[in-house]
Motif scaffolding. Structure first.
Motif, PDB file in Angstrom:
ATOM      1  N   VAL A  89      47.003  38.743  39.146  1.00 25.47           N
ATOM      2  CA  VAL A  89      47.585  37.961  38.046  1.00 25.47           C
ATOM      3  C   VAL A  89      48.801  38.685  37.469  1.00 25.47           C
ATOM      4  O   VAL A  89      49.838  38.070  37.192  1.00 25.47           O
ATOM      5  CB  VAL A  89      46.526  37.700  36.953  1.00 25.47           C
ATOM      6  CG1 VAL A  89      47.180  37.192  35.670  1.00 25.47           C
ATOM      7  CG2 VAL A  89      45.492  36.687  37.440  1.00 25.47           C
ATOM      8  N   ASP A  90      48.693  39.993  37.300  1.00 26.25           N
ATOM      9  CA  ASP A  90      49.805  40.772  36.750  1.00 26.25           C
ATOM     10  C   ASP A  90      51.017  40.759  37.665  1.00 26.25           C
ATOM     11  O   ASP A  90      52.134  41.105  37.224  1.00 26.25           O
ATOM     12  CB  ASP A  90      49.359  42.214  36.503  1.00 26.25           C
ATOM     13  CG  ASP A  90      48.388  42.337  35.334  1.00 26.25           C
ATOM     14  OD1 ASP A  90      48.302  41.386  34.528  1.00 26.25           O
ATOM     15  OD2 ASP A  90      47.717  43.379  35.238  1.00 26.25           O
ATOM     16  N   ASN A  91      50.826  40.387  38.930  1.00 26.53           N
ATOM     17  CA  ASN A  91      51.935  40.318  39.881  1.00 26.53           C
ATOM     18  C   ASN A  91      52.290  38.873  40.236  1.00 26.53           C
ATOM     19  O   ASN A  91      52.816  38.615  41.321  1.00 26.53           O
ATOM     20  CB  ASN A  91      51.605  41.125  41.130  1.00 26.53           C
ATOM     21  CG  ASN A  91      51.753  42.621  40.914  1.00 26.53           C
ATOM     22  OD1 ASN A  91      52.865  43.151  40.989  1.00 26.53           O
ATOM     23  ND2 ASN A  91      50.657  43.298  40.609  1.00 26.53           N
ATOM     24  N   GLY A  92      51.998  37.949  39.343  1.00 22.38           N
ATOM     25  CA  GLY A  92      52.524  36.598  39.464  1.00 22.38           C
ATOM     26  C   GLY A  92      51.638  35.583  40.149  1.00 22.38           C
ATOM     27  O   GLY A  92      52.057  34.434  40.335  1.00 22.38           O
ATOM     28  N   TYR A  93      50.397  35.957  40.526  1.00 19.67           N
ATOM     29  CA  TYR A  93      49.522  34.998  41.187  1.00 19.67           C
ATOM     30  C   TYR A  93      48.782  34.145  40.160  1.00 19.67           C
ATOM     31  O   TYR A  93      48.459  34.602  39.056  1.00 19.67           O
ATOM     32  CB  TYR A  93      48.518  35.717  42.090  1.00 19.67           C
ATOM     33  CG  TYR A  93      49.109  36.133  43.413  1.00 19.67           C
ATOM     34  CD1 TYR A  93      48.961  35.342  44.552  1.00 19.67           C
ATOM     35  CD2 TYR A  93      49.854  37.312  43.522  1.00 19.67           C
ATOM     36  CE1 TYR A  93      49.513  35.719  45.764  1.00 19.67           C
ATOM     37  CE2 TYR A  93      50.412  37.696  44.739  1.00 19.67           C
ATOM     38  CZ  TYR A  93      50.242  36.890  45.849  1.00 19.67           C
ATOM     39  OH  TYR A  93      50.803  37.260  47.047  1.00 19.67           O
ATOM     40  N   GLN A  94      48.523  32.912  40.537  1.00 18.27           N
ATOM     41  CA  GLN A  94      47.692  32.011  39.734  1.00 18.27           C
ATOM     42  C   GLN A  94      46.286  32.089  40.337  1.00 18.27           C
ATOM     43  O   GLN A  94      45.982  31.431  41.321  1.00 18.27           O
ATOM     44  CB  GLN A  94      48.241  30.594  39.797  1.00 18.27           C
ATOM     45  CG  GLN A  94      49.684  30.469  39.326  1.00 18.27           C
ATOM     46  CD  GLN A  94      50.339  29.198  39.812  1.00 18.27           C
ATOM     47  OE1 GLN A  94      49.675  28.182  40.027  1.00 18.27           O
ATOM     48  NE2 GLN A  94      51.649  29.249  40.012  1.00 18.27           N
ATOM     49  N   SER A  95      45.452  32.896  39.730  1.00 15.16           N
ATOM     50  CA  SER A  95      44.202  33.297  40.366  1.00 15.16           C
ATOM     51  C   SER A  95      42.987  32.574  39.802  1.00 15.16           C
ATOM     52  O   SER A  95      42.938  32.232  38.620  1.00 15.16           O
ATOM     53  CB  SER A  95      43.992  34.809  40.228  1.00 15.16           C
ATOM     54  OG  SER A  95      44.946  35.526  40.981  1.00 15.16           O
ATOM     55  N   GLN A  96      42.025  32.391  40.697  1.00 12.49           N
ATOM     56  CA  GLN A  96      40.685  31.960  40.353  1.00 12.49           C
ATOM     57  C   GLN A  96      39.701  32.978  40.927  1.00 12.49           C
ATOM     58  O   GLN A  96      40.008  33.668  41.899  1.00 12.49           O
ATOM     59  CB  GLN A  96      40.357  30.597  40.975  1.00 12.49           C
ATOM     60  CG  GLN A  96      41.299  29.465  40.618  1.00 12.49           C
ATOM     61  CD  GLN A  96      40.933  28.217  41.400  1.00 12.49           C
ATOM     62  OE1 GLN A  96      39.854  27.658  41.228  1.00 12.49           O
ATOM     63  NE2 GLN A  96      41.832  27.788  42.267  1.00 12.49           N
ATOM     64  N   GLY A  97      38.530  33.047  40.324  1.00 13.92           N
ATOM     65  CA  GLY A  97      37.483  33.901  40.843  1.00 13.92           C
ATOM     66  C   GLY A  97      36.225  33.099  41.102  1.00 13.92           C
ATOM     67  O   GLY A  97      35.898  32.175  40.351  1.00 13.92           O
ATOM     68  N   LEU A  98      35.521  33.447  42.165  1.00 13.72           N
ATOM     69  CA  LEU A  98      34.270  32.780  42.526  1.00 13.72           C
ATOM     70  C   LEU A  98      33.201  33.844  42.713  1.00 13.72           C
ATOM     71  O   LEU A  98      33.413  34.858  43.374  1.00 13.72           O
ATOM     72  CB  LEU A  98      34.461  31.971  43.806  1.00 13.72           C
ATOM     73  CG  LEU A  98      33.266  31.191  44.350  1.00 13.72           C
ATOM     74  CD1 LEU A  98      33.754  29.944  45.096  1.00 13.72           C
ATOM     75  CD2 LEU A  98      32.403  32.033  45.302  1.00 13.72           C
ATOM     76  N   ASP A  99      32.045  33.602  42.115  1.00 13.30           N
ATOM     77  CA  ASP A  99      30.924  34.508  42.295  1.00 13.30           C
ATOM     78  C   ASP A  99      29.644  33.719  42.083  1.00 13.30           C
ATOM     79  O   ASP A  99      29.645  32.682  41.412  1.00 13.30           O
ATOM     80  CB  ASP A  99      30.997  35.682  41.314  1.00 13.30           C
ATOM     81  CG  ASP A  99      30.249  36.914  41.818  1.00 13.30           C
ATOM     82  OD1 ASP A  99      30.912  37.859  42.289  1.00 13.30           O
ATOM     83  OD2 ASP A  99      29.014  36.923  41.760  1.00 13.30           O
ATOM     84  N   LEU A 100      28.557  34.225  42.645  1.00 17.27           N
ATOM     85  CA  LEU A 100      27.270  33.552  42.516  1.00 17.27           C
ATOM     86  C   LEU A 100      26.558  33.934  41.223  1.00 17.27           C
ATOM     87  O   LEU A 100      25.659  33.232  40.768  1.00 17.27           O
ATOM     88  CB  LEU A 100      26.399  33.902  43.721  1.00 17.27           C
ATOM     89  CG  LEU A 100      25.152  33.057  43.984  1.00 17.27           C
ATOM     90  CD1 LEU A 100      25.515  31.581  44.164  1.00 17.27           C
ATOM     91  CD2 LEU A 100      24.426  33.566  45.230  1.00 17.27           C
ATOM     92  N   ASN A 101      26.992  35.034  40.608  1.00 17.72           N
ATOM     93  CA  ASN A 101      26.268  35.587  39.470  1.00 17.72           C
ATOM     94  C   ASN A 101      27.056  35.427  38.175  1.00 17.72           C
ATOM     95  O   ASN A 101      28.134  36.005  38.001  1.00 17.72           O
ATOM     96  CB  ASN A 101      25.981  37.070  39.723  1.00 17.72           C
ATOM     97  CG  ASN A 101      25.029  37.256  40.880  1.00 17.72           C
ATOM     98  OD1 ASN A 101      23.827  37.102  40.730  1.00 17.72           O
ATOM     99  ND2 ASN A 101      25.572  37.545  42.058  1.00 17.72           N
ATOM    100  N   GLN A 102      26.504  34.652  37.270  1.00 19.47           N
ATOM    101  CA  GLN A 102      27.186  34.343  36.024  1.00 19.47           C
ATOM    102  C   GLN A 102      27.460  35.570  35.152  1.00 19.47           C
ATOM    103  O   GLN A 102      28.528  35.645  34.523  1.00 19.47           O
ATOM    104  CB  GLN A 102      26.391  33.297  35.233  1.00 19.47           C
ATOM    105  CG  GLN A 102      27.144  32.731  34.040  1.00 19.47           C
ATOM    106  CD  GLN A 102      28.445  32.037  34.438  1.00 19.47           C
ATOM    107  OE1 GLN A 102      28.475  31.263  35.391  1.00 19.47           O
ATOM    108  NE2 GLN A 102      29.522  32.334  33.725  1.00 19.47           N
TER     109      GLN A 102
END
Length: 264
Positions: free
Chosen positions: A64-77
């Motif tokens: 994100v700090d380098n300009g990406y529009q990021s999402q994260g996926l994980d199984l554990n809340q």
């Protein structure tokens, strides 16, 4: 007297608050920079990014700090809750990486820290690959690291210690492969020392075991596959003596896939 707690998922639920301590020796910035370099060399110019098995989100923070529009996926809340605090600009989804969907096509999908092995078995690994392929734009990249099952040393463990809130911690992790089949495991332990009291958590997580060649064959119908040495300072082709590799996989165009009789 030390107390030992054995759990199949303790690290990622009730011990999620200790996860960053366990990973304190990891150079997340170097890993994130390495993937950005690969994406510049082999990928498209887009910035839409998804990190599979994102944990508490340290790789996302750097991207994100380098300009990406990021999402994260994980199984554990619990992990996602911490990731959202670290990366409020990003969005997060609780899904299984072996069968995930996204609303908009992506340019880069990452899966750091050998988390691709959490697929568990070959069929689920195929599901992860298919989901990543479906989620990417043409020319998008899927990047992850892999351990070669036939080069695992069951005696080898990585250990480090840390202090937090006046307590001493010792973390250990190591691969285990029985010698045949598609299953290996990641053995983990955490010791927490506070005065005369010691608590010990022991986890053993089922993982999918693959050789580099098996992984290449699973990917090659859908991606142009590049395999590199596990060196975040240099981008060099994989040699035959390394048990760790970084895969960079570029999604082929729809026309090329159609010519092979494969759905895009």
């Amino acid at each position: 007297m030390p107390v030992t707690i054995t759990s199949s998922n303790a690290l990622y639920t009730d011990l999620s608050g200790y996860y960053d301590l366990m990973c304190a020796d990891i150079d997340y910035q170097a890993q994130s920079t390495y993937v950005r370099r690969l994406h510049q060399l082999f990928g498209n110019e887009g910035k839409r990014h998804l990190d599979l098995a994102c944990g508490t989100g340290p790789h996302i923070r750097h991207l994100v700090d380098n300009g990406y529009q990021s999402q994260g996926l994980d199984l554990n809340q619990p992990m996602l809750d911490q990731a959202k605090l670290r990366c409020p600009e990003a969005s997060f989804i609780q899904q299984d990486m072996c069968g995930f969907t996204v609303e908009s096509k992506l340019d880069l999908i990452t899966c750091f820290l050998y988390s691709i092995h959490y697929s568990g078995d070959i069929e689920k690994l195929k599901g992860c690959i298919a989901s990543a392929h479906s989620a990417l734009r043409d020319g998008g990249m899927f990047c992850f690291n892999v351990v070669e099952k036939n080069m695992i040393d069951n005696r080898s463990f990585v250990r480090h210690s840390a202090q937090h809130d006046g307590e001493d911690f010792v973390f250990a992790s190591g691969w285990h492969y029985p010698g045949d089949g598609e299953r290996q495991s990641l053995k983990l332990s955490i010791e927490k020392h506070n005065g005369d009291e010691t608590l010990r958590w022991i986890d053993e997580h089922p993982m999918v075991a693959v050789s580099f060649e098996q992984m290449r064959q699973l990917l090659s119908p859908y991606f142009d596959v590049y395999m590199f040495d596990h060196d975040y300072e240099k981008i060099i082709p994989l040699n035959n003596t390394s048990g760790n590799a970084f895969f960079a996989c570029v999604k082929r165009g729809s026309t090329e896939l159609a010519g092979q009789g494969l759905a895009a």
